[in-house]
Design an enzyme around this catalytic site. Structure first.
Site, PDB file in Angstrom:
ATOM      1  N   LYS A   1      -7.539  -0.436  -9.587  1.00 29.99           N
ATOM      2  CA  LYS A   1      -8.217  -1.201  -8.527  1.00 29.99           C
ATOM      3  C   LYS A   1      -9.490  -0.469  -8.104  1.00 29.99           C
ATOM      4  O   LYS A   1      -9.444   0.716  -7.771  1.00 29.99           O
ATOM      5  CB  LYS A   1      -7.266  -1.343  -7.334  1.00 29.99           C
ATOM      6  CG  LYS A   1      -7.847  -2.095  -6.153  1.00 29.99           C
ATOM      7  CD  LYS A   1      -6.741  -2.474  -5.172  1.00 29.99           C
ATOM      8  CE  LYS A   1      -7.268  -3.186  -3.951  1.00 29.99           C
ATOM      9  NZ  LYS A   1      -7.863  -2.297  -2.977  1.00 29.99           N
TER      10      LYS A   1
ATOM     11  N   TYR B   1      -1.942   5.554  -4.272  1.00 29.80           N
ATOM     12  CA  TYR B   1      -2.940   6.601  -4.048  1.00 29.80           C
ATOM     13  C   TYR B   1      -2.322   7.858  -4.636  1.00 29.80           C
ATOM     14  O   TYR B   1      -1.202   8.220  -4.244  1.00 29.80           O
ATOM     15  CB  TYR B   1      -3.206   6.816  -2.556  1.00 29.80           C
ATOM     16  CG  TYR B   1      -4.115   5.798  -1.901  1.00 29.80           C
ATOM     17  CD1 TYR B   1      -5.340   5.448  -2.461  1.00 29.80           C
ATOM     18  CD2 TYR B   1      -3.756   5.205  -0.684  1.00 29.80           C
ATOM     19  CE1 TYR B   1      -6.175   4.526  -1.842  1.00 29.80           C
ATOM     20  CE2 TYR B   1      -4.593   4.297  -0.061  1.00 29.80           C
ATOM     21  CZ  TYR B   1      -5.803   3.964  -0.643  1.00 29.80           C
ATOM     22  OH  TYR B   1      -6.637   3.063  -0.029  1.00 29.80           O
TER      23      TYR B   1
ATOM     24  N   THR C   1      -5.525   2.833  -7.133  1.00 28.17           N
ATOM     25  CA  THR C   1      -6.821   2.593  -6.473  1.00 28.17           C
ATOM     26  C   THR C   1      -7.754   3.782  -6.702  1.00 28.17           C
ATOM     27  O   THR C   1      -7.398   4.925  -6.402  1.00 28.17           O
ATOM     28  CB  THR C   1      -6.606   2.353  -4.966  1.00 28.17           C
ATOM     29  OG1 THR C   1      -5.762   1.211  -4.816  1.00 28.17           O
ATOM     30  CG2 THR C   1      -7.922   2.105  -4.250  1.00 28.17           C
TER      31      THR C   1
ATOM     32  N   SER D   1       0.818  -1.218   0.000  1.00 29.75           N
ATOM     33  CA  SER D   1       0.000   0.000   0.000  1.00 29.75           C
ATOM     34  C   SER D   1       0.854   1.271   0.000  1.00 29.75           C
ATOM     35  O   SER D   1       1.956   1.290   0.560  1.00 29.75           O
ATOM     36  CB  SER D   1      -0.883  -0.008   1.251  1.00 29.75           C
ATOM     37  OG  SER D   1      -1.469   1.253   1.444  1.00 29.75           O
TER      38      SER D   1
ATOM     39  N   GLY E   1     -12.474  -9.190  -2.103  1.00 33.04           N
ATOM     40  CA  GLY E   1     -13.648  -8.791  -1.313  1.00 33.04           C
ATOM     41  C   GLY E   1     -14.405 -10.011  -0.802  1.00 33.04           C
ATOM     42  O   GLY E   1     -15.152 -10.620  -1.551  1.00 33.04           O
TER      43      GLY E   1
ATOM     44  N   HIS F   1     -13.036  -2.231  -2.256  1.00 36.39           N
ATOM     45  CA  HIS F   1     -12.197  -1.899  -1.104  1.00 36.39           C
ATOM     46  C   HIS F   1     -12.614  -2.705   0.133  1.00 36.39           C
ATOM     47  O   HIS F   1     -12.587  -2.217   1.261  1.00 36.39           O
ATOM     48  CB  HIS F   1     -12.284  -0.397  -0.811  1.00 36.39           C
ATOM     49  CG  HIS F   1     -10.958   0.230  -0.460  1.00 36.39           C
ATOM     50  ND1 HIS F   1     -10.212   0.936  -1.355  1.00 36.39           N
ATOM     51  CD2 HIS F   1     -10.249   0.243   0.708  1.00 36.39           C
ATOM     52  CE1 HIS F   1      -9.097   1.374  -0.766  1.00 36.39           C
ATOM     53  NE2 HIS F   1      -9.099   0.960   0.493  1.00 36.39           N
TER      54      HIS F   1
HETATM   55  C1  LIG Z   1      -7.600  -2.267   6.982  1.00 31.10           C
HETATM   56  C2  LIG Z   1      -7.623  -2.186   5.506  1.00 31.10           C
HETATM   57  C3  LIG Z   1      -6.791  -1.297   4.859  1.00 31.10           C
HETATM   58  C4  LIG Z   1      -6.784  -1.231   3.470  1.00 31.10           C
HETATM   59  N1  LIG Z   1      -5.896  -0.392   2.864  1.00 31.10           N
HETATM   60  C5  LIG Z   1      -5.876  -0.343   1.509  1.00 31.10           C
HETATM   61  C6  LIG Z   1      -4.926   0.477   0.862  1.00 31.10           C
HETATM   62  O1  LIG Z   1      -4.110   1.127   1.477  1.00 31.10           O
HETATM   63  N2  LIG Z   1      -4.973   0.518  -0.498  1.00 31.10           N
HETATM   64  C7  LIG Z   1      -5.867  -0.204  -1.230  1.00 31.10           C
HETATM   65  O2  LIG Z   1      -5.872  -0.128  -2.457  1.00 31.10           O
HETATM   66  N3  LIG Z   1      -6.757  -1.019  -0.620  1.00 31.10           N
HETATM   67  C8  LIG Z   1      -6.778  -1.110   0.726  1.00 31.10           C
HETATM   68  N4  LIG Z   1      -7.655  -1.942   1.336  1.00 31.10           N
HETATM   69  C9  LIG Z   1      -8.545  -2.793   0.517  1.00 31.10           C
HETATM   70  C10 LIG Z   1      -7.913  -4.155   0.233  1.00 31.10           C
HETATM   71  O3  LIG Z   1      -6.849  -4.046  -0.680  1.00 31.10           O
HETATM   72  C11 LIG Z   1      -8.935  -5.138  -0.377  1.00 31.10           C
HETATM   73  O4  LIG Z   1      -9.546  -4.530  -1.472  1.00 31.10           O
HETATM   74  C12 LIG Z   1      -9.968  -5.629   0.615  1.00 31.10           C
HETATM   75  O5  LIG Z   1      -9.462  -5.727   1.914  1.00 31.10           O
HETATM   76  C13 LIG Z   1     -10.479  -6.994   0.162  1.00 31.10           C
HETATM   77  O6  LIG Z   1     -11.519  -7.417   0.950  1.00 31.10           O
HETATM   78  P1  LIG Z   1     -11.362  -8.437   2.181  1.00 31.10           P
HETATM   79  O7  LIG Z   1     -10.754  -7.660   3.303  1.00 31.10           O
HETATM   80  O8  LIG Z   1     -12.783  -8.822   2.439  1.00 31.10           O
HETATM   81  O9  LIG Z   1     -10.509  -9.602   1.748  1.00 31.10           O
HETATM   82  C14 LIG Z   1      -7.665  -2.040   2.720  1.00 31.10           C
HETATM   83  C15 LIG Z   1      -8.508  -2.929   3.372  1.00 31.10           C
HETATM   84  C16 LIG Z   1      -8.490  -3.019   4.754  1.00 31.10           C
HETATM   85  C17 LIG Z   1      -9.393  -4.026   5.424  1.00 31.10           C
END
Ligand SMILES: Cc1cc2nc3c(=O)[nH]c(=O)nc-3n(C[C@H](O)[C@H](O)[C@H](O)COP(=O)(O)O)c2cc1C
Length: 418
Positions: free
Chosen positions: A287, A176, A202, A153, A343, A311
């Site tokens: 994304k 980002y 993203t 990230s 997801g 997300h």
């Molecule tokens: C705590 C947390 C932080 C996240 N931070 C980012 C991030 O910095 N950048 C990003 O593109 N997605 C981020 N995501 C989204 C994840 O990449 C992903 O799309 C998502 O967690 C998938 O779903 P799941 O948690 O049900 O497996 C984050 C998700 C969570 C839970």
């Protein structure tokens, strides 16, 4: 460690005995203590005790401070999309084939000319050190051990250079954008310099998101957060993005001086995507794509792949599961790029369904963080192992001996049934 486990085991045995004794009511124990203790006996004490990835979740919850748990667990608004991501899996059923020789199963995938032993992708999750002191380094070592793609990230608490070194091979970099294009470009160049084969832009938080579950947990967290968050506890506000407020622990952003960028006009559009595409030779993925139309637009701009993602239900409360978006996005991409979906993927069968619907690979977020928060690198490795093993089992059961053989003939959409 052995001692810790045996203490844990004897405590669990004691609580089990206590719960079974007919004298329990006379012991006059506080109800809350007993309830907590009874619940605790269900917690796994080591990764090896986990039956599935869900077993890590309550351990992570117990170990994490409330605000950090809230950051991990939250969806947006009523957390409806978060639930939908799980419920969407039940829309699809598997068509099993029998009597195929499944003694050899090849689970490898080729992405951008490189072969990975598994189609499970470690998705970008911000601030891994909020979950375990080793943060992204522990995740990178697990990824090195298991061979998964790891996407780091922008708001990681480890630099792209350090994560890549720990992984033994460069990570992919999730981007980002900055309001200032020059700062965005600086991040792109840094990722290139670190050897990243791909950047993942993203786009699903551009309007901001309302994370009430996070706010509620943050309110009951009484710790002094100023050690880690300059100026006190971060106030995620309505977007959940705190990077501009506190960059100290985010190496990708630490070099930027907050508040001095030359502002771009408006928020990014497809022109911005074109600019991004033209700025680098790295593979560029987007994304947050959930429609056929946007998949088509991305391909027309020369994009190399998309993440079908909302997300993890943290973007908007659309109520639409990502697995339900896979078919249309695959139709929009039409073989011109890779399609990774994330997801709510918690089971090998979930991953199998997405692959059958045409996804190239499947991303996970929270499950590996549950593993990380619970037991560090070993926890992450076990989560990856469990998902891999479950996927292998269903592949054998279905008679699909390679990922390419998991076609849409192996899946039925309940809604489409005549
Ligand atoms: C705590 C947390 C932080 C996240 N931070 C980012 C991030 O910095 N950048 C990003 O593109 N997605 C981020 N995501 C989204 C994840 O990449 C992903 O799309 C998502 O967690 C998938 O779903 P799941 O948690 O049900 O497996 C984050 C998700 C969570 C839970």
């Amino acid at each position: 460690m052995g001692n810790l486990h045996s203490n844990h085991d004897s405590r669990r045995r004691f609580i089990r005995l206590l719960a079974a004794t007919p004298l329990l009511p006379q012991l006059d124990l506080p109800r809350s203590w007993l309830q907590a203790a009874l619940q605790e006996r269900e917690l796994i004490g080591a990764p090896s005790e986990a039956l599935n990835v869900f077993d890590f979740e309550p351990v992570a919850k117990k170990k994490l401070p409330p605000a950090h748990w809230g950051y991990l667990a939250t969806g947006s608004d009523d957390d409806g999309t978060l639930r939908a991501n799980r419920e969407g899996m039940t829309r699809y059923q598997l068509r099993m084939r029998r009597l195929v020789d499944v003694s050899k199963i090849d689970m490898s995938v080729n992405i951008f000319g490189k072969t990975y032993p598994t189609p499970i992708v470690i998705n970008p999750v911000g601030s891994n050190k909020a979950f375990h002191p080793e943060g992204e380094i522990a995740v990178a070592r697990a990824s090195r051990a298991k061979g998964n793609v790891q996407v780091l990230s922008t708001v990681a608490t480890t630099s792209v250079e350090d994560a890549s070194a720990a992984r033994g091979d460069p990570v992919w970099f999730q981007l980002y954008h900055r309001q200032d294009w020059n700062q965005t470009l600086q991040m792109i160049r840094r990722a290139e310099h670190a050897g990243c084969p791909a950047i993942v832009f993203t786009v699903d938080l551009l309007g901001g998101s309302n994370r009430e579950t996070l706010e509620r947990y943050a309110r009951v967290d009484s710790r002094d957060c100023s050690q880690c968050h300059s100026g006190g506890a971060p106030v995620p506000g309505r977007s959940g993005r705190v990077d501009d407020r506190d960059n100290r622990r985010k190496p990708a952003l630490a070099e930027f001086v907050p508040g001095t960028p030359i502002p771009e006009v408006g928020t990014p559009t497809w022109e911005f995507v074109q600019r991004l595409r033209d700025s680098t030779k790295m593979k560029v993925l987007i994304k947050g794509i959930v429609t056929k139309e946007d998949a088509e637009l991305a391909m027309r701009r020369g994009i190399d792949g998309v993440f079908v993602s909302n997300h993890g239900g943290r973007a908007e409360d659309s109520g639409r599961a990502t697995i339900e978006c896979v078919s249309e996005v695959v139709a929009g991409v039409r073989g011109r790029g890779v399609v990774i979906v994330d997801g709510g993927f918690r089971r090998g069968t979930d991953a199998f369904k997405a692959l059958a619907l045409g996804a190239t690979a499947v991303g996970i977020g929270r499950p590996y963080v549950w593993g990380l928060a619970s037991f560090g690198q070993q926890g992450v490795e076990t989560v990856l192992d469990i998902l891999h093993r479950e996927l292998q089992t269903v592949m054998k059961q279905a008679g699909t001996t390679s990922i390419a053989k998991i076609t849409n003939e192996y899946v039925i959409d309940r809604n489409a049934r005549s």
